[in-house]
Design a protein around this motif. Structure first.
Motif, mmCIF file in Angstrom:
data_model
loop_
_atom_site.group_PDB
_atom_site.id
_atom_site.type_symbol
_atom_site.label_atom_id
_atom_site.label_comp_id
_atom_site.label_asym_id
_atom_site.label_seq_id
_atom_site.Cartn_x
_atom_site.Cartn_y
_atom_site.Cartn_z
ATOM 1 N N GLY A 69 2.606 5.478 -10.950
ATOM 2 C CA GLY A 69 1.850 6.712 -10.883
ATOM 3 C C GLY A 69 0.437 6.508 -10.381
ATOM 4 O O GLY A 69 -0.184 7.416 -9.829
ATOM 5 N N GLN A 70 -0.090 5.282 -10.550
ATOM 6 C CA GLN A 70 -1.445 4.958 -10.107
ATOM 7 C C GLN A 70 -1.447 4.017 -8.911
ATOM 8 O O GLN A 70 -2.486 3.500 -8.516
ATOM 9 C CB GLN A 70 -2.227 4.289 -11.259
ATOM 10 N N THR A 71 -0.266 3.775 -8.319
ATOM 11 C CA THR A 71 -0.139 2.800 -7.236
ATOM 12 C C THR A 71 -0.179 3.477 -5.877
ATOM 13 O O THR A 71 0.432 4.527 -5.686
ATOM 14 C CB THR A 71 1.197 2.023 -7.377
ATOM 15 N N GLU A 72 -0.882 2.858 -4.939
ATOM 16 C CA GLU A 72 -0.898 3.377 -3.570
ATOM 17 C C GLU A 72 0.489 3.205 -2.953
ATOM 18 O O GLU A 72 1.169 2.215 -3.196
ATOM 19 C CB GLU A 72 -1.929 2.614 -2.729
ATOM 20 N N ASN A 73 0.900 4.170 -2.139
ATOM 21 C CA ASN A 73 2.217 4.112 -1.504
ATOM 22 C C ASN A 73 2.425 2.826 -0.725
ATOM 23 O O ASN A 73 3.521 2.295 -0.639
ATOM 24 C CB ASN A 73 2.401 5.313 -0.562
ATOM 25 N N GLN A 74 1.334 2.297 -0.155
ATOM 26 C CA GLN A 74 1.428 1.096 0.663
ATOM 27 C C GLN A 74 1.924 -0.088 -0.147
ATOM 28 O O GLN A 74 2.564 -0.990 0.376
ATOM 29 C CB GLN A 74 0.052 0.777 1.276
ATOM 30 N N ASP A 75 1.638 -0.116 -1.465
ATOM 31 C CA ASP A 75 2.069 -1.222 -2.319
ATOM 32 C C ASP A 75 3.572 -1.205 -2.560
ATOM 33 O O ASP A 75 4.159 -2.216 -2.930
ATOM 34 C CB ASP A 75 1.341 -1.160 -3.669
ATOM 35 N N VAL A 76 4.199 -0.054 -2.398
ATOM 36 C CA VAL A 76 5.630 0.080 -2.650
ATOM 37 C C VAL A 76 6.437 -0.016 -1.363
ATOM 38 O O VAL A 76 7.580 -0.472 -1.367
ATOM 39 C CB VAL A 76 5.915 1.421 -3.366
ATOM 40 N N LYS A 77 5.836 0.388 -0.249
ATOM 41 C CA LYS A 77 6.534 0.334 1.034
ATOM 42 C C LYS A 77 6.919 -1.099 1.391
ATOM 43 O O LYS A 77 6.283 -2.045 0.965
ATOM 44 C CB LYS A 77 5.648 0.915 2.135
ATOM 45 N N GLY A 78 7.981 -1.216 2.189
ATOM 46 C CA GLY A 78 8.390 -2.535 2.655
ATOM 47 C C GLY A 78 9.413 -3.205 1.769
ATOM 48 O O GLY A 78 9.888 -4.302 2.079
ATOM 49 N N ASN A 79 9.789 -2.561 0.663
ATOM 50 C CA ASN A 79 10.818 -3.131 -0.211
ATOM 51 C C ASN A 79 12.199 -2.737 0.288
ATOM 52 O O ASN A 79 12.403 -1.656 0.839
ATOM 53 C CB ASN A 79 10.611 -2.649 -1.648
ATOM 54 N N ASP A 80 13.159 -3.652 0.071
ATOM 55 C CA ASP A 80 14.534 -3.424 0.517
ATOM 56 C C ASP A 80 15.392 -2.765 -0.550
ATOM 57 O O ASP A 80 16.520 -2.345 -0.275
ATOM 58 C CB ASP A 80 15.172 -4.759 0.930
ATOM 59 N N GLY A 81 14.897 -2.718 -1.774
ATOM 60 C CA GLY A 81 15.646 -2.125 -2.873
ATOM 61 C C GLY A 81 14.739 -1.918 -4.061
ATOM 62 O O GLY A 81 13.622 -2.446 -4.110
#
Length: 240
Positions: A69-81
């Motif tokens: 909820g407090q994380t920038e989208n960029q930190d989550v992007k790039g994951n395969d699953g």
């Protein structure tokens, strides 16, 4: 002598509210034990493991998202699953996944462009039958393990599994029934649902292996379709 080619990387992110066992799941899977951690460390934690999946050696990197909820989208992007985790002894943690966590993942990773394969009765033909595996929580109760399909438009662009952790504490204080987890897994189009006990490694390998196999299957399918040459056609158009 030719340099050894590095193993291809698979990136997985674990998402859930606080105190559901995200860190324990990551380290139990990658290390086979749960390492001590600094309680003051609020950064994203990452661990890795080399393993063979469908005959190919991969480096699997698992990151723990402290608070999506407090994380920038960029930190989550790039994951395969992704692994969505709630605690079976905390109903609020299940609600958090349905609202904050899944929406944030959807914003970061996008939705799937797949649609469900239906038979003539409208039944999803990709959905596997429910399976149960014996529990290792000391209660004698079976731990839920439900492979589900990845059907329609609600699904993310990457495979996702749902995990109900802390089933070893559920004998006296269960707050979320396995049926609720199964229902949410189908609602969010997860590729599987598992109830786990990270502290004693119950169902943890199965959950990650299910997710990794789906990731590799999709990756190989894309590579196979990309590598195939386009065959020329000799079709004729007849104008009447």
């Amino acid at each position: 002598m030719a340099k050894k080619k590095p193993a291809p990387i698979i990136r997985i992110v674990i998402v859930g509210s606080s105190q559901v066992g995200k860190y324990s799941l990551a380290h139990q899977f990658a290390k086979g034990w749960i390492a001590p951690r600094d309680a003051n460390d609020t950064s994203k934690t990452e661990t890795s493991k080399q393993m063979e999946i469908q005959g190919i050696k991969y480096e699997v990197k698992v990151s723990v998202c402290k608070d999506i909820g407090q994380t920038e989208n960029q930190d989550v992007k790039g994951n395969d699953g992704a692994v969505l985790v709630y605690s079976v002894v905390d109903k609020k943690s299940l609600t958090y996944l349905k609202t904050v966590a899944f929406q944030k993942l959807h914003d970061s990773l996008g939705s799937s462009d797949k649609t469900a394969a239906k038979d003539t009765n409208g039944t999803d033909v990709n959905q596997s039958p429910q399976q149960q595996s014996a529990g290792a929580d000391g209660s004698g109760k079976e731990i839920a393990e439900t492979p589900t399909g990845q059907p329609d438009e609600v699904g993310l662009s990457v495979p996702v599994i749902l995990v109900g952790n802390k089933v070893d504490d559920a004998k006296l204080s269960r707050a979320v029934e396995s049926e609720d987890g199964e229902a949410l897994s189908k609602e969010l189009c997860c590729v599987g649902f598992y109830e786990t006990a990270a502290t004693c490694n119950a169902n943890v390998p199965k959950a990650f292996e299910r997710l990794l196999n789906e990731i590799v299957t999709q990756r190989l399918s894309v590579e196979d379709s990309t590598d195939k040459p386009v065959k020329p056609t000799n079709a004729c158009c007849v104008v009447m």
